[in-house]
Design an enzyme around this catalytic site. Structure first.
Site, PDB file in Angstrom:
ATOM      1  N   GLY A 106      17.294  38.710  13.748  1.00 32.84           N
ATOM      2  CA  GLY A 106      16.176  39.046  13.265  1.00 32.84           C
ATOM      3  C   GLY A 106      16.436  39.078  11.613  1.00 32.84           C
ATOM      4  O   GLY A 106      17.552  39.646  11.172  1.00 32.84           O
TER       5      GLY A 106
ATOM      6  N   GLN B 261      15.048  42.488   3.219  1.00 31.84           N
ATOM      7  CA  GLN B 261      16.426  42.242   3.176  1.00 31.84           C
ATOM      8  C   GLN B 261      16.833  41.036   2.314  1.00 31.84           C
ATOM      9  O   GLN B 261      17.963  40.869   1.925  1.00 31.84           O
ATOM     10  CB  GLN B 261      17.044  41.947   4.421  1.00 31.84           C
ATOM     11  CG  GLN B 261      16.918  43.243   5.492  1.00 31.84           C
ATOM     12  CD  GLN B 261      17.387  42.396   6.824  1.00 31.84           C
ATOM     13  OE1 GLN B 261      16.748  42.047   7.750  1.00 31.84           O
ATOM     14  NE2 GLN B 261      18.886  42.748   7.193  1.00 31.84           N
TER      15      GLN B 261
ATOM     16  N   CYS C 273      23.335  45.157  11.974  1.00 34.24           N
ATOM     17  CA  CYS C 273      22.152  44.579  10.856  1.00 34.24           C
ATOM     18  C   CYS C 273      23.081  43.568   9.838  1.00 34.24           C
ATOM     19  O   CYS C 273      24.236  44.273   9.510  1.00 34.24           O
ATOM     20  CB  CYS C 273      21.755  45.882  10.174  1.00 34.24           C
ATOM     21  SG  CYS C 273      20.420  45.290   9.011  1.00 34.24           S
ATOM     22  N   LEU C 274      22.372  42.642   9.568  1.00 32.91           N
ATOM     23  CA  LEU C 274      22.847  41.693   8.514  1.00 32.91           C
ATOM     24  C   LEU C 274      23.316  42.453   7.238  1.00 32.91           C
ATOM     25  O   LEU C 274      24.148  41.833   6.264  1.00 32.91           O
ATOM     26  CB  LEU C 274      22.031  40.526   8.193  1.00 32.91           C
ATOM     27  CG  LEU C 274      22.116  39.401   9.392  1.00 32.91           C
ATOM     28  CD1 LEU C 274      20.899  38.527   9.122  1.00 32.91           C
ATOM     29  CD2 LEU C 274      23.121  39.064  10.082  1.00 32.91           C
TER      30      LEU C 274
ATOM     31  N   HIS D 101      13.368  47.480  14.773  1.00 31.84           N
ATOM     32  CA  HIS D 101      14.491  47.312  13.775  1.00 31.84           C
ATOM     33  C   HIS D 101      13.898  46.633  12.497  1.00 31.84           C
ATOM     34  O   HIS D 101      14.026  47.204  11.448  1.00 31.84           O
ATOM     35  CB  HIS D 101      15.713  46.841  14.480  1.00 31.84           C
ATOM     36  CG  HIS D 101      16.746  46.548  13.498  1.00 31.84           C
ATOM     37  ND1 HIS D 101      17.986  47.269  13.677  1.00 31.84           N
ATOM     38  CD2 HIS D 101      16.874  45.731  12.266  1.00 31.84           C
ATOM     39  CE1 HIS D 101      18.939  46.678  12.716  1.00 31.84           C
ATOM     40  NE2 HIS D 101      18.346  46.020  11.778  1.00 31.84           N
ATOM     41  N   GLU D 102      13.151  45.404  12.797  1.00 31.84           N
ATOM     42  CA  GLU D 102      12.448  44.762  11.588  1.00 31.84           C
ATOM     43  C   GLU D 102      11.597  45.546  10.905  1.00 31.84           C
ATOM     44  O   GLU D 102      11.494  45.488   9.808  1.00 31.84           O
ATOM     45  CB  GLU D 102      12.118  43.167  12.154  1.00 31.84           C
ATOM     46  CG  GLU D 102      13.376  42.500  12.731  1.00 31.84           C
ATOM     47  CD  GLU D 102      14.810  42.453  12.079  1.00 31.84           C
ATOM     48  OE1 GLU D 102      14.737  42.561  10.854  1.00 31.84           O
ATOM     49  OE2 GLU D 102      15.916  42.529  12.801  1.00 31.84           O
TER      50      GLU D 102
ATOM     51  N   HIS E 121      12.700  48.085   8.831  1.00 27.71           N
ATOM     52  CA  HIS E 121      13.173  47.265   7.304  1.00 27.71           C
ATOM     53  C   HIS E 121      12.001  47.297   6.380  1.00 27.71           C
ATOM     54  O   HIS E 121      11.971  47.525   5.302  1.00 27.71           O
ATOM     55  CB  HIS E 121      13.764  46.094   7.680  1.00 27.71           C
ATOM     56  CG  HIS E 121      15.248  45.990   8.121  1.00 27.71           C
ATOM     57  ND1 HIS E 121      16.084  46.324   7.013  1.00 27.71           N
ATOM     58  CD2 HIS E 121      15.894  45.355   8.834  1.00 27.71           C
ATOM     59  CE1 HIS E 121      17.387  46.224   7.532  1.00 27.71           C
ATOM     60  NE2 HIS E 121      17.104  45.663   8.865  1.00 27.71           N
TER      61      HIS E 121
HETATM   62 NI    NI Z   1      18.659  44.888  10.004  1.00 24.29          NI
END
Ligand code: NI
Length: 178
Positions: A46, A51, A91-92, A133-134, A137
């Site tokens: 995701g 981000q 997480c990226l 999670h997204e 963000h």
């Molecule tokens: Ni993330």
């Protein structure tokens, strides 16, 4: 299409909340395509627009093994929650860090799809976790915010050290551009 730069914790830009998308046009389609390309290239499941430093309420998701179930959620809202589930998340924007987070087990989400059509999605399992999670963000929140302040400080120190080492490395590389 283009790859977008993914911001890394503790970059303060990750803390800025995204604004609702007001209209779906060609520019938005390009952003969504770029986000998918960036997510697949980074092997993420995701990616939220915040981000990649875009303050719009857009999330792209693909939790399938085969990487062939792309989902785009615009202006997503969780309207129902049921149960609790704790899963390990990563997480990226927080590379190399994994931790368990307690979230709702099942959710109902209202959003627009990439054509701007309203949709309702019932999700459970990994998809439900990923959507929560997204959406975090898009509100400027990270999964490590659920950890203790001490744990978060340790993660911050570790990542700052890695980022510093990477900067020195790239500065000393001859002919490096970009
Ligand atoms: Ni993330």
């Amino acid at each position: 299409m283009a790859l977008l730069e993914i911001l890394n914790f503790p970059d303060p830009r990750l803390r800025r909340p995204a604004r609702p998308v007001e209209g779906v046009d060609d520019a938005l389609h390009r952003t969504v395509e770029d986000m998918f390309e960036t997510m697949y290239e980074a092997r993420g499941i995701g990616l939220a627009a915040t981000q990649v430093n875009i303050l719009k309420q857009i999330a792209v998701i693909d939790v399938s093994e085969e990487r062939n179930e792309p989902r785009c959620l615009i202006n997503p809202r969780i309207v129902e929650r049921e149960g609790e589930e704790s899963r390990q998340e990563g997480c990226l924007s927080v590379p190399g860090v994994f931790a368990n987070v307690l979230r709702a087990e099942k959710i109902r989400v209202e959003a627009l799809d990439r054509e701007g059509q309203a949709m309702t999605l019932d999700a459970d399992g990994l998809l439900a976790i990923c959507i929560q999670h997204e959406i975090d963000h898009l509100e400027g929140k990270l999964f490590i915010d659920y950890l203790s302040p001490l744990k978060r400080q340790r993660i911050e120190k570790k990542l700052l050290k890695v980022q510093k080492a990477e900067r020195i490395d790239s500065a000393s590389r001859p002919g490096h551009a970009g």
